[in-house]
Design a protein around this motif. Sequence first.
Motif, PDB file in Angstrom:
ATOM      1  N   ALA A 105       0.807  -1.296   0.010  1.00  0.00           N
ATOM      2  CA  ALA A 105      -0.010  -0.066  -0.004  1.00  0.00           C
ATOM      3  C   ALA A 105       0.871   1.303   0.113  1.00  0.00           C
ATOM      4  N   GLY A 106       2.222   1.207  -0.095  1.00  0.00           N
ATOM      5  CA  GLY A 106       3.010   2.235  -0.346  1.00  0.00           C
ATOM      6  C   GLY A 106       3.819   2.405   1.163  1.00  0.00           C
ATOM      7  N   HIS A 107       5.099   2.707   0.977  1.00  0.00           N
ATOM      8  CA  HIS A 107       5.960   3.058   2.404  1.00  0.00           C
ATOM      9  C   HIS A 107       5.494   4.221   2.786  1.00  0.00           C
ATOM     10  N   HIS A 108       5.372   5.175   2.077  1.00  0.00           N
ATOM     11  CA  HIS A 108       5.279   6.648   2.658  1.00  0.00           C
ATOM     12  C   HIS A 108       3.611   6.843   2.925  1.00  0.00           C
ATOM     13  N   ALA A 109       2.608   6.243   2.103  1.00  0.00           N
ATOM     14  CA  ALA A 109       1.394   6.120   2.280  1.00  0.00           C
ATOM     15  C   ALA A 109       0.890   5.568   3.755  1.00  0.00           C
ATOM     16  N   THR A 110       1.628   4.223   4.018  1.00  0.00           N
ATOM     17  CA  THR A 110       1.286   3.874   5.314  1.00  0.00           C
ATOM     18  C   THR A 110       1.659   4.334   6.604  1.00  0.00           C
ATOM     19  N   GLU A 111       2.663   5.365   6.462  1.00  0.00           N
ATOM     20  CA  GLU A 111       3.311   5.642   7.541  1.00  0.00           C
ATOM     21  C   GLU A 111       3.223   7.224   7.644  1.00  0.00           C
ATOM     22  N   ARG A 112       2.066   7.724   7.157  1.00  0.00           N
ATOM     23  CA  ARG A 112       1.688   9.173   7.301  1.00  0.00           C
ATOM     24  C   ARG A 112       1.040   9.476   8.605  1.00  0.00           C
ATOM     25  N   TYR A 113       0.440   8.310   9.317  1.00  0.00           N
ATOM     26  CA  TYR A 113      -0.243   8.635  10.204  1.00  0.00           C
ATOM     27  C   TYR A 113       0.306   8.822  11.835  1.00  0.00           C
ATOM     28  N   GLY A 114       1.354   7.851  11.668  1.00  0.00           N
ATOM     29  CA  GLY A 114       2.072   7.845  13.166  1.00  0.00           C
ATOM     30  C   GLY A 114       2.667   9.439  13.701  1.00  0.00           C
ATOM     31  N   PRO A 115       3.194   9.858  12.697  1.00  0.00           N
ATOM     32  CA  PRO A 115       3.864  11.382  12.706  1.00  0.00           C
ATOM     33  C   PRO A 115       2.965  12.244  13.071  1.00  0.00           C
ATOM     34  N   GLN A 116       1.870  12.390  12.468  1.00  0.00           N
ATOM     35  CA  GLN A 116       0.817  13.289  12.610  1.00  0.00           C
ATOM     36  C   GLN A 116       0.092  13.176  13.891  1.00  0.00           C
ATOM     37  N   ALA A 117      -0.217  11.777  14.324  1.00  0.00           N
ATOM     38  CA  ALA A 117      -0.698  11.581  15.613  1.00  0.00           C
ATOM     39  C   ALA A 117       0.073  11.917  16.796  1.00  0.00           C
ATOM     40  N   LEU A 118       1.560  11.862  16.645  1.00  0.00           N
ATOM     41  CA  LEU A 118       2.304  12.111  17.621  1.00  0.00           C
ATOM     42  C   LEU A 118       2.539  13.656  17.935  1.00  0.00           C
ATOM     43  N   GLY A 119       2.708  14.427  16.526  1.00  0.00           N
ATOM     44  CA  GLY A 119       2.650  15.785  16.776  1.00  0.00           C
ATOM     45  C   GLY A 119       1.251  16.077  17.452  1.00  0.00           C
ATOM     46  N   ASP A 120       0.231  15.746  17.066  1.00  0.00           N
ATOM     47  CA  ASP A 120      -1.202  16.224  17.737  1.00  0.00           C
ATOM     48  C   ASP A 120      -0.781  16.122  19.309  1.00  0.00           C
ATOM     49  N   TRP A 121      -0.319  14.813  19.464  1.00  0.00           N
ATOM     50  CA  TRP A 121      -0.452  14.621  20.889  1.00  0.00           C
ATOM     51  C   TRP A 121       0.687  15.692  21.919  1.00  0.00           C
TER      52      TRP A 121
END
Length: 252
Positions: free
Chosen positions: A218-234
């Motif tokens: 499903a894409g290296h970048h596409a599958t790993e967009r959401y962790g950094p975003q969630a951590l930044g929101d935290w």
Amino acid sequence: MPASVDREILLEALDQELEPARFQDYCPNGLQVEGRAEVARLVSGVTASHALIAAAIDLDADLILVHHGYFWRGEPQPITGMKRQRLQALLQHQINLVAYHLPLDAHPRLGNNAQLGQRLGLIVDAPLRDDGVGLVGRLPQALSAREFGAAIATALDREPLWISGGAHPVRRVAWCTGGAQSLLAAAAARGVDAFISGEISEQTTHEARELGIHYFAAGHHATERYGPQALGDWCARRFGLEHRFIDIPNPA
């Protein structure tokens, strides 16, 4: 104006949450390049590319938080060319670079795999590996492999590459974001119908067919967009910081 926090307090909170000491990783986790001591504006992204640094400079960010940082095991050590340009931009603008690799893959709420599972509507049953990297779970109801592939495409805004493992539907699923195609056999041993990762290798096609498991790249970048975003929101919630996730398009 956003609130601000001392960099060391922020780093301590991140280390307590992500527990990087638990992992034998391929790069240093935590602060990789030191910038301003006080952090008010935070930018997150998948990879610390020059484009992400330029976006952070435009936003007058104090800190960049990524999954893929620098100083990988085995990479050339001289600070020349592309590496010099990236580091020079960070140092000139006093921007901190903070990276978490495997700890961000493994976190049970904020991690790449946990976040991907949420977006795909998967119910988590157990970790795939002992260190928590990768997950095993199930769909609320079975789908055909084609229907599941379409659901992945809708959730990630990217068509996955599907290697069919047979005619069976998909109910039990294992997944590990990024370049985890080597875990296909381990996933099959858990009795799942399908495995999702970001990338595919030449041998993956044959393994999926012979193991009888549907494989979705499903894409290296596409599958790993959401962790950094969630951590930044935290970070933003905990310390009242201003946070912006910057998605630098990447077809890989």
